[in-house]
Design a protein around this motif. Structure first.
Motif, PDB file in Angstrom:
ATOM      1  N   ILE A  64     -24.378  11.290  29.651  1.00 13.77           N
ATOM      2  CA  ILE A  64     -24.585  10.448  30.826  1.00 13.77           C
ATOM      3  C   ILE A  64     -26.028   9.945  30.851  1.00 13.77           C
ATOM      4  CG2 ILE A  64     -24.537  10.345  33.346  1.00 13.77           C
ATOM      5  CD1 ILE A  64     -21.763  10.803  32.137  1.00 13.77           C
ATOM      6  N   THR A  65     -26.166   8.640  30.873  1.00 15.31           N
ATOM      7  CA  THR A  65     -27.489   8.022  30.982  1.00 15.31           C
ATOM      8  C   THR A  65     -27.912   8.019  32.445  1.00 15.31           C
ATOM      9  OG1 THR A  65     -26.998   6.634  29.085  1.00 15.31           O
ATOM     10  CG2 THR A  65     -28.802   5.909  30.514  1.00 15.31           C
ATOM     11  N   ARG A  66     -29.180   8.325  32.692  1.00 13.91           N
ATOM     12  CA  ARG A  66     -29.740   8.368  34.047  1.00 13.91           C
ATOM     13  C   ARG A  66     -28.943   9.312  34.944  1.00 13.91           C
ATOM     14  NH1 ARG A  66     -32.636   2.881  35.349  1.00 13.91           N
ATOM     15  NH2 ARG A  66     -32.438   3.796  37.396  1.00 13.91           N
ATOM     16  N   PHE A  67     -28.696  10.489  34.408  1.00 14.78           N
ATOM     17  CA  PHE A  67     -27.888  11.487  35.105  1.00 14.78           C
ATOM     18  C   PHE A  67     -28.422  11.791  36.490  1.00 14.78           C
ATOM     19  CE2 PHE A  67     -26.964  16.022  36.021  1.00 14.78           C
ATOM     20  CZ  PHE A  67     -25.588  15.906  36.156  1.00 14.78           C
ATOM     21  N   HIS A  68     -29.735  11.809  36.645  1.00 13.98           N
ATOM     22  CA  HIS A  68     -30.328  12.129  37.952  1.00 13.98           C
ATOM     23  C   HIS A  68     -29.919  11.120  39.030  1.00 13.98           C
ATOM     24  CE1 HIS A  68     -33.176   9.196  36.354  1.00 13.98           C
ATOM     25  NE2 HIS A  68     -33.621   9.016  37.586  1.00 13.98           N
ATOM     26  N   LEU A  69     -29.551   9.921  38.640  1.00 16.12           N
ATOM     27  CA  LEU A  69     -29.058   8.920  39.596  1.00 16.12           C
ATOM     28  C   LEU A  69     -27.535   8.953  39.700  1.00 16.12           C
ATOM     29  CD1 LEU A  69     -31.311   5.889  38.581  1.00 16.12           C
ATOM     30  CD2 LEU A  69     -31.616   7.445  40.521  1.00 16.12           C
ATOM     31  N   TRP A  70     -26.879   9.199  38.575  1.00 17.09           N
ATOM     32  CA  TRP A  70     -25.421   9.202  38.538  1.00 17.09           C
ATOM     33  C   TRP A  70     -24.831  10.400  39.260  1.00 17.09           C
ATOM     34  CZ3 TRP A  70     -21.819  12.512  36.191  1.00 17.09           C
ATOM     35  CH2 TRP A  70     -20.523  12.016  36.073  1.00 17.09           C
ATOM     36  N   GLN A  71     -25.425  11.573  39.108  1.00 16.27           N
ATOM     37  CA  GLN A  71     -24.862  12.806  39.664  1.00 16.27           C
ATOM     38  C   GLN A  71     -24.610  12.743  41.168  1.00 16.27           C
ATOM     39  OE1 GLN A  71     -27.345  16.307  39.425  1.00 16.27           O
ATOM     40  NE2 GLN A  71     -25.672  17.668  39.942  1.00 16.27           N
ATOM     41  N   PRO A  72     -25.585  12.379  41.998  1.00 19.94           N
ATOM     42  CA  PRO A  72     -25.306  12.367  43.446  1.00 19.94           C
ATOM     43  C   PRO A  72     -24.236  11.345  43.839  1.00 19.94           C
ATOM     44  CG  PRO A  72     -27.596  11.714  43.017  1.00 19.94           C
ATOM     45  CD  PRO A  72     -26.980  12.069  41.710  1.00 19.94           C
ATOM     46  N   GLN A  73     -24.207  10.213  43.151  1.00 23.26           N
ATOM     47  CA  GLN A  73     -23.169   9.218  43.442  1.00 23.26           C
ATOM     48  C   GLN A  73     -21.795   9.757  43.062  1.00 23.26           C
ATOM     49  OE1 GLN A  73     -24.661   5.761  41.278  1.00 23.26           O
ATOM     50  NE2 GLN A  73     -24.852   4.717  43.251  1.00 23.26           N
ATOM     51  N   PHE A  74     -21.695  10.336  41.881  1.00 28.03           N
ATOM     52  CA  PHE A  74     -20.429  10.897  41.425  1.00 28.03           C
ATOM     53  C   PHE A  74     -19.943  11.975  42.389  1.00 28.03           C
ATOM     54  CE2 PHE A  74     -18.024  14.014  38.912  1.00 28.03           C
ATOM     55  CZ  PHE A  74     -17.004  13.200  38.434  1.00 28.03           C
ATOM     56  N   GLU A  75     -20.843  12.857  42.792  1.00 30.72           N
ATOM     57  CA  GLU A  75     -20.468  13.920  43.726  1.00 30.72           C
ATOM     58  C   GLU A  75     -19.961  13.350  45.045  1.00 30.72           C
ATOM     59  OE1 GLU A  75     -23.929  16.427  43.965  1.00 30.72           O
ATOM     60  OE2 GLU A  75     -23.375  17.522  42.147  1.00 30.72           O
TER      61      GLU A  75
END
Length: 102
Positions: A64-75
């Protein structure tokens, strides 16, 4: 920069198998939107007393690219998908970082 991640999820506190199947359907939509549907297994399972719950996990690490941004959105998408069809259900979403676990 990309990060390799895994995740497991469980949704408990469901009324019955029909509601569990609706949760799976709703979560499938999230996985399709995030383009990880082919890498995540979701399904209905039963605990020892016969209560249905939803279980899911990645088949292998996802990059996952830019996981720190993707993670909260995904959650938030996952939580919304569960709350939409099973208000009051409990969601547990746990992350794994295989590169750090070596």
């Amino acid at each position: 920069m990309s990060v390799n991640i895994t995740f497991t999820l469980a949704v408990t506190g469901l009324k019955d198998e029909a509601q569990a199947r609706e949760v799976v359907r709703s979560l499938d939509e999230v996985m399709e939107d995030e383009r990880v549907q082919d890498q995540v297994n979701l399904g209905v399972a039963w605990d020892e007393d016969g209560t249905a719950f939803v279980s899911g996990e990645t088949d292998f690490p996802l990059s996952i690219t830019r996981f720190h941004l993707w993670q909260p959105q995904f959650e938030s998408y996952v939580k919304f998908a569960v709350d939409e069809v099973a208000p009051g259900a409990k969601l547990a979403l746990d992350w794994g970082y295989p590169d750090l676990e070596r």
